[in-house]
Design a protein around this motif. Structure first.
Motif, PDB file in Angstrom:
ATOM      1  N   GLN A   1       6.564  -4.542   6.842  1.00 52.25           N
ATOM      2  CA  GLN A   1       6.398  -3.091   6.895  1.00 52.25           C
ATOM      3  C   GLN A   1       6.044  -2.529   5.523  1.00 52.25           C
ATOM      4  OE1 GLN A   1      10.498  -2.628   8.208  1.00 52.25           O
ATOM      5  NE2 GLN A   1       9.818  -1.962  10.236  1.00 52.25           N
ATOM      6  N   ILE A   2       5.202  -1.496   5.519  1.00 51.78           N
ATOM      7  CA  ILE A   2       4.889  -0.762   4.297  1.00 51.78           C
ATOM      8  C   ILE A   2       5.599   0.581   4.383  1.00 51.78           C
ATOM      9  CG2 ILE A   2       3.093   0.290   2.879  1.00 51.78           C
ATOM     10  CD1 ILE A   2       3.053  -2.741   2.820  1.00 51.78           C
ATOM     11  N   ARG A   3       6.505   0.828   3.424  1.00 54.04           N
ATOM     12  CA  ARG A   3       7.298   2.058   3.417  1.00 54.04           C
ATOM     13  C   ARG A   3       6.928   2.927   2.217  1.00 54.04           C
ATOM     14  NH1 ARG A   3      11.761   1.775   6.843  1.00 54.04           N
ATOM     15  NH2 ARG A   3      12.030  -0.267   7.846  1.00 54.04           N
ATOM     16  N   LEU A   4       7.018   4.233   2.425  1.00 60.96           N
ATOM     17  CA  LEU A   4       6.714   5.170   1.345  1.00 60.96           C
ATOM     18  C   LEU A   4       7.831   5.113   0.300  1.00 60.96           C
ATOM     19  CD1 LEU A   4       4.696   7.368   0.426  1.00 60.96           C
ATOM     20  CD2 LEU A   4       6.172   9.048   1.560  1.00 60.96           C
ATOM     21  N   ALA A   5       7.463   4.787  -0.932  1.00 62.06           N
ATOM     22  CA  ALA A   5       8.439   4.655  -2.016  1.00 62.06           C
ATOM     23  C   ALA A   5       8.525   5.912  -2.868  1.00 62.06           C
ATOM     24  CB  ALA A   5       8.089   3.454  -2.895  1.00 62.06           C
ATOM     25  N   SER A   6       7.408   6.621  -3.010  1.00 63.86           N
ATOM     26  CA  SER A   6       7.386   7.847  -3.816  1.00 63.86           C
ATOM     27  C   SER A   6       6.199   8.681  -3.380  1.00 63.86           C
ATOM     28  CB  SER A   6       7.289   7.520  -5.306  1.00 63.86           C
ATOM     29  OG  SER A   6       6.104   6.777  -5.584  1.00 63.86           O
ATOM     30  N   ARG A   7       6.243   9.960  -3.703  1.00 62.17           N
ATOM     31  CA  ARG A   7       5.150  10.857  -3.322  1.00 62.17           C
ATOM     32  C   ARG A   7       4.095  10.849  -4.431  1.00 62.17           C
ATOM     33  NH1 ARG A   7       6.745  12.642   1.296  1.00 62.17           N
ATOM     34  NH2 ARG A   7       8.938  13.143   1.701  1.00 62.17           N
ATOM     35  N   PRO A   8       2.854  10.605  -4.069  1.00 66.44           N
ATOM     36  CA  PRO A   8       1.812  10.507  -5.100  1.00 66.44           C
ATOM     37  C   PRO A   8       1.492  11.850  -5.736  1.00 66.44           C
ATOM     38  CG  PRO A   8       0.839  10.391  -2.910  1.00 66.44           C
ATOM     39  CD  PRO A   8       2.327  10.387  -2.719  1.00 66.44           C
TER      40      PRO A   8
ATOM     41  N   PRO B   1      -0.627   1.712  -5.582  1.00 62.83           N
ATOM     42  CA  PRO B   1       0.251   0.753  -4.898  1.00 62.83           C
ATOM     43  C   PRO B   1       1.736   1.021  -5.133  1.00 62.83           C
ATOM     44  CG  PRO B   1      -1.610  -0.389  -5.879  1.00 62.83           C
ATOM     45  CD  PRO B   1      -1.686   1.037  -6.362  1.00 62.83           C
ATOM     46  N   ALA B   2       2.073   1.655  -6.264  1.00 62.32           N
ATOM     47  CA  ALA B   2       3.473   1.938  -6.571  1.00 62.32           C
ATOM     48  C   ALA B   2       4.091   2.957  -5.621  1.00 62.32           C
ATOM     49  CB  ALA B   2       3.601   2.430  -8.013  1.00 62.32           C
ATOM     50  N   ASN B   3       3.258   3.675  -4.868  1.00 62.13           N
ATOM     51  CA  ASN B   3       3.788   4.668  -3.926  1.00 62.13           C
ATOM     52  C   ASN B   3       4.336   4.042  -2.646  1.00 62.13           C
ATOM     53  OD1 ASN B   3       1.092   6.652  -5.047  1.00 62.13           O
ATOM     54  ND2 ASN B   3       3.241   7.179  -5.404  1.00 62.13           N
ATOM     55  N   TRP B   4       4.196   2.716  -2.504  1.00 59.75           N
ATOM     56  CA  TRP B   4       4.709   2.042  -1.313  1.00 59.75           C
ATOM     57  C   TRP B   4       5.534   0.819  -1.687  1.00 59.75           C
ATOM     58  CZ3 TRP B   4      -0.522   3.785  -1.022  1.00 59.75           C
ATOM     59  CH2 TRP B   4      -0.750   4.799  -0.079  1.00 59.75           C
ATOM     60  N   ASN B   5       6.447   0.487  -0.815  1.00 54.75           N
ATOM     61  CA  ASN B   5       7.199  -0.762  -0.908  1.00 54.75           C
ATOM     62  C   ASN B   5       6.965  -1.568   0.353  1.00 54.75           C
ATOM     63  OD1 ASN B   5       8.494  -0.474  -3.415  1.00 54.75           O
ATOM     64  ND2 ASN B   5      10.165   0.733  -2.517  1.00 54.75           N
TER      65      ASN B   5
ATOM     66  N   VAL C   1       8.722   3.952   7.170  1.00 53.61           N
ATOM     67  CA  VAL C   1       7.466   3.228   7.396  1.00 53.61           C
ATOM     68  C   VAL C   1       6.317   4.226   7.379  1.00 53.61           C
ATOM     69  CG1 VAL C   1       6.138   1.852   9.044  1.00 53.61           C
ATOM     70  CG2 VAL C   1       8.571   1.370   8.701  1.00 53.61           C
ATOM     71  N   MET C   2       5.256   3.908   6.643  1.00 51.77           N
ATOM     72  CA  MET C   2       4.123   4.810   6.533  1.00 51.77           C
ATOM     73  C   MET C   2       3.513   5.075   7.905  1.00 51.77           C
ATOM     74  SD  MET C   2       2.306   6.670   4.568  1.00 51.77           S
ATOM     75  CE  MET C   2       0.934   7.725   5.090  1.00 51.77           C
TER      76      MET C   2
END
Length: 337
Positions: free
Chosen positions: A8-15, A21-25, A71-72
């Motif tokens: 899964q690709i999850r939102l890590a921070s708001r751009p 790529p750092a905006n997702w985990n 999850v995005m």
């Protein structure tokens, strides 16, 4: 079934500005055992859409933002691989909003639409017969209400929505001018989609090209990009013109939003500019699907897709193609393990 690991690709921070790529985990989780009513889908195609950039912002909109750690959100299509729901059997294809992940556990079977792949392949159900097609159909016919004598201009004319809008306007009898960037896209609009005129915003003066293509002005403008192109089209409206605000991809990564400068043209020309959200037309989706499927079958409506082969890790690079203008037609990621 044995335990399946879901990537899964999850939102890590708001751009701020362009996503990185750092905006997702990326996370990997075991899929729990299905309960009565549940359906498990192997996600095969993930839809990449400009609207996804807006969902990453913590701002009031037509849909809640994606939360940090979630999850995005993304549309997608896949095949049922396990089911405890009598409405779905193994092998069925479904569309919906699985998000950016390799498997989709649908609780109670809610939110999934079974599609007939004998009518059209899964990619078409994600594109022309999916949300993209619904957006184009209702945005054109309900919001813009074109007449056969109208001059219709569509920005992003080689894109997923714009290419369908232009073709349907042609079917309706309108004169169609498409705007896009680059020779490949202008050739596509002219030779494949049959537009009457094309404008390459990357080449030459935009206003001059539009004046040449639309010497009598614009009756309908379907806006997918905003910015300078919207302002230029506003300056060329005819009496009682209609503008549909579908998107503004030129501004999605901007840190300061700037509105149109030529909006008084709406007053002078007694024109109308209206935003719309495709979800409002959900009760009528079958109407659009039936008509568009017929046009596709008759060869009147051509669908173009950019399908990127990859996996969950390919999400960010594929998503960014939207903002670099690298795709033609519908952009999607084919998820392979």
């Amino acid at each position: 079934m044995n335990k399946i690991q879901n990537q899964q690709i999850r939102l890590a921070s708001r751009p701020i500005g362009e996503p990185t790529p750092a905006n997702w985990n990326k996370t990997i989780e075991d899929i729990p055992a299905l309960e009565d009513g549940d359906v498990l889908v192997k996600v095969e195609y993930i839809s990449l859409d400009p609207a996804m950039r807006g969902w990453m912002n913590a701002a009031r909109s037509y849909i809640r933002p994606v939360e940090i750690g979630e999850v995005m959100r993304a549309g997608g299509c896949g095949k049922v691989i396990d089911s405890k729901n009598e409405k779905f059997v193994v092998g069925d294809y479904v569309t919906g909003s699985p998000g950016v992940q390799s498997y989709w556990l649908i609780k109670g079977g809610k939110g999934a639409l079974k599609v007939n792949t004998s009518i059209a392949p899964p990619t078409t159900w994600l594109g022309a017969l999916g949300m993209v097609g619904m957006t184009a159909y209702f945005g054109l016919f309900d919001v813009c209400a074109p007449k056969p004598t109208d001059v219709v201009v569509v920005s992003g004319g080689a894109g997923a929505v714009g290419s369908l809008v232009g073709q349907m306007a042609k079917i309706h009898g309108c004169t169609v001018v498409g705007i896009a960037g680059g020779e490949e896209k202008t050739t596509l609009m002219r030779e494949t989609f049959g537009f009457d005129g094309v404008v390459d915003y990357k080449k030459g003066n935009l206003r001059t090209q539009l004046r040449t293509a639309c010497p009598e002005g614009i009756d309908v403008y379907f806006d997918n990009v905003g910015g300078e192109i919207l302002d230029t089209c506003l300056s060329m409206l005819r009496l009682k013109a209609r503008i549909a605000i579908c998107g503004a991809i030129s501004a999605y990564n901007a840190t300061d939003m700037v509105g149109p400068k030529n909006y008084l043209s709406l007053l002078v020309n007694r024109a109308r500019m209206e935003g719309f959200v495709v979800f409002d037309y959900a009760p009528r989706y079958s109407e659009a699907v039936t008509q568009m499927a017929q046009w596709i079958h008759e060869g009147k409506l051509k669908t173009i897709e950019t399908v990127v082969e990859g996996n969950i890790d390919s999400f960010h690079e594929t998503f960014m193609q939207l903002f670099r203008g690298e795709n033609v037609g519908k952009l999607m990621l084919h998820v392979r393990e």
